[in-house]
Design an enzyme around this catalytic site. Structure first.
Site, PDB file in Angstrom:
ATOM      1  N   ASN A 147       0.835  -1.326   0.028  1.00 44.27           N
ATOM      2  CA  ASN A 147      -0.014  -0.171   0.048  1.00 44.27           C
ATOM      3  C   ASN A 147       0.926   1.252  -0.093  1.00 44.27           C
ATOM      4  O   ASN A 147       0.472   2.219  -0.577  1.00 44.27           O
ATOM      5  CB  ASN A 147      -1.071   0.052   1.158  1.00 44.27           C
ATOM      6  CG  ASN A 147      -0.454  -0.220   2.672  1.00 44.27           C
ATOM      7  OD1 ASN A 147       0.800  -0.567   2.537  1.00 44.27           O
ATOM      8  ND2 ASN A 147      -1.006   0.171   3.375  1.00 44.27           N
ATOM      9  N   GLU A 243       4.675  -4.522  11.950  1.00 41.66           N
ATOM     10  CA  GLU A 243       3.779  -3.536  12.024  1.00 41.66           C
ATOM     11  C   GLU A 243       2.558  -4.188  11.202  1.00 41.66           C
ATOM     12  O   GLU A 243       2.531  -4.342   9.798  1.00 41.66           O
ATOM     13  CB  GLU A 243       4.397  -2.393  11.121  1.00 41.66           C
ATOM     14  CG  GLU A 243       5.552  -1.565  11.719  1.00 41.66           C
ATOM     15  CD  GLU A 243       5.396  -0.826  12.861  1.00 41.66           C
ATOM     16  OE1 GLU A 243       4.146  -0.463  13.282  1.00 41.66           O
ATOM     17  OE2 GLU A 243       6.425  -0.674  13.768  1.00 41.66           O
ATOM     18  N   CYS A 277      -3.191   1.161   6.631  1.00 43.96           N
ATOM     19  CA  CYS A 277      -3.419   0.541   7.795  1.00 43.96           C
ATOM     20  C   CYS A 277      -4.165   1.211   8.937  1.00 43.96           C
ATOM     21  O   CYS A 277      -4.469   0.583   9.814  1.00 43.96           O
ATOM     22  CB  CYS A 277      -1.989   0.161   8.365  1.00 43.96           C
ATOM     23  SG  CYS A 277      -0.660   1.396   8.575  1.00 43.96           S
TER      24      CYS A 277
END
Ligand code: NAP
Length: 468
Positions: A147, A243, A277
């Site tokens: 992303n 993450e 996210c």
């Protein structure tokens, strides 16, 4: 690929497609296990050189890479736009942020320091002095998602170089182009050959070999919970930073600045079609202002321009694959069947889903309790602030959250009780500047990024003690 300072190919080429329309924008080569071995070998051979670079030499490489990236802003933004399908205006912002991440990493290299240890605070420490110095871990494997292919890679490569490490980078299969271009930029910046290697190909077939390789000292991963858990389980005693995902929530109190809250919630829910996210996925609005908030949220959402990612006017283009768009469409259907209202959007054409606002999404629906990673947000009414906090916390994730209120006591009441890695007051959770500590709790991961914090994770404090 880029291995040991040279371009490398394999017997398995694979097209890279623009997700919006499926047109081919490049070709990569799928790595075989021998390429993993070569890349880790090249990094292991370069690690002693990296370790010997002075802090100023590391900083100067990073500052030069920052400048070269800015010099090639248009080319790199076009690459990011083509491989991710994100609107070109967002791709340009990503390049600018990536350059800043490198600059911050270069500045932090100048500040890398240990500390003096107060040895004679213990009776047995009398006559002793000690200090810590921060030493590189060695070879860092950096595995990144699709992303933000450039900036999230720079959040790993920048701090790794600042800490004196060598790197093997595995970008997402969908978005490898910017990664290979960056390897050339780093070498032009003076990074020794072999210090940064890029291998492309499916994580499912080469990931285990990379994570398992005994020459790799640390794995830094950004991506999904499923893959993160697998890496964690395979990595054994290696350092691991994870993450991972989230289903971020924001609370809107009835004393909030509504115009500000609405415009930031629209941007925070739908940038890059929600494939962020920390994208806003759950909005909890005090019941008294719920109808007005919803009306304005729908109005703001309808103004977003849906179109080709290369059109500078486009706000919403596509998701990364048709399959992902179908999944989001299914989740919207599931929520509506479970009783949610569909206030606007949700229609799908190929990989594009019109930005959707739902209301009163049941807590058990996938759109509430899982990570949507798509252009969809739920607006839910609540009565009391504590009820809203409980609902925000009723999540397996804990990356970032936020509150809009003009009352500082309410803001800090929530800030202290919401269980997340970062809490925003009068800002949406989809907010990040690149030098801040960033990371999550619960299923959102372990460890922190942001150059200063990532360098700590990528270096070992070694104690040196002497008797005087
Ligand atoms: P993903 O499917 O987990 O993939 C991430 C990376 O892992 C890709 O490079 C992938 O390679 C690789 N991979 C896949 N299987 C592997 C394995 N067995 N071993 C090692 N590596 C493997 O995630 P994604 O779909 O690209 O990205 C979306 C996810 O990233 C979301 O959950 C999002 O929340 C999360 N994310 C988190 C943050 C954060 O900072 N917390 C930031 C951005 C995104 P292939 O592409 O070849 O499969």
């Amino acid at each position: 690929m880029h291995i040991g300072g040279r371009r490398a190919t394999s017997a398995s080429p694979q097209d890279v497609e623009l997700p919006y329309d499926g047109s081919v924008v490049g070709t990569i080569y799928r790595a075989a296990l021998e390429h993993v071995d070569q890349a880790v070998g090249a990094a292991a051979a370069a690690a002693p050189l990296m370790r010997e670079l002075t802090l100023d030499e590391r900083s100067s490489i990073l500052r030069k890479a920052h400048q070269l990236l800015l010099d090639r802003r248009d080319e790199m933004a076009a690459a990011v736009c083509s491989e991710t399908g994100k609107p070109i205006k967002e791709a340009r912002l990503e390049v600018d942020r990536s350059a800043l991440t490198l600059l911050f990493s270069g500045e932090e290299a100048h500040r890398l320091r240990g500390e003096v240890v107060p040895m004679d605070a213990s009776p047995a420490g009398k006559g002793r002095m000690a200090m810590t110095v921060r030493e590189p871990v060695g070879v860092v494997a950096a595995i990144t998602p699709f992303n933000f292919p450039l900036n999230l890679a720079m959040h790993k490569i920048g701090p790794a170089i600042a800490g004196g490490n060598a790197i093997v980078h595995k970008p997402a299969s969908a978005t490898p182009i910017s990664a290979v271009k960056m390897a050339s930029i780093f070498e032009e910046s003076g990074l020794p050959p072999g210090a940064l290697n890029v291998i492309t190909g499916p994580g499912g077939s080469i990931g285990d070999a990379l994570v398992f390789d005994p020459r790799v000292a640390m794995v830094t991963f950004t991506g999904s919970v499923e893959v993160g858990l697998r890496i964690r389980n395979l990595a054994g005693l290696k350092r691991v930073t994870l993450e991972l995902g989230s289903n971020s929530a924001v609370i809107i109190e009835d004393d909030a600045d509504l115009s500000e809250a609405v415009s930031r919630c629209v941007a925070g829910s739908f940038s890059h079609s929600g494939q962020v996210c920390i994208s806003v996925q759950r909005i909890f609005v005090q019941r008294k202002i719920r109808d007005e908030f919803l009306e304005r949220m729908v109005e703001g959402t309808k103004k977003l321009a849906i179109g080709h990612p290369r059109d500078p006017a486009t706000d919403i283009s596509s998701l990364i694959t048709v399959g992902e768009a179908e999944r989001v469409e299914d989740w919207i259907g599931e929520a509506v069947r479970a009783g949610a209202g569909l206030a606007t959007g949700g229609a799908r054409r190929r990989a594009t889903v019109d930005p959707a606002v739902l209301t009163e999404v049941p807590d058990t629906a996938s759109l509430s309790c899982r990570e949507a990673f798509g252009p969809v947000v739920g607006v839910n009414a609540y009565e009391t602030l504590d009820e809203a906090i409980t609902r925000v916390n009723a999540s397996d994730y804990g990356l970032q959250a936020g509150i809009y209120t003009r009352d500082i006591r309410k803001a800090f009441h929530a800030a202290r009780r919401v269980h997340v890695g970062g809490f925003m007051i009068n800002e949406v959770p989809q907010y990040r500047v690149d030098q801040m500590p960033y990371g999550g709790v619960k299923l959102s991961g372990t460890g922190r990024e942001g150059p200063r914090y990532a360098i700590e994770e990528m270096t070992e404090p070694k104690l040196i003690c002497w008797k005087v």
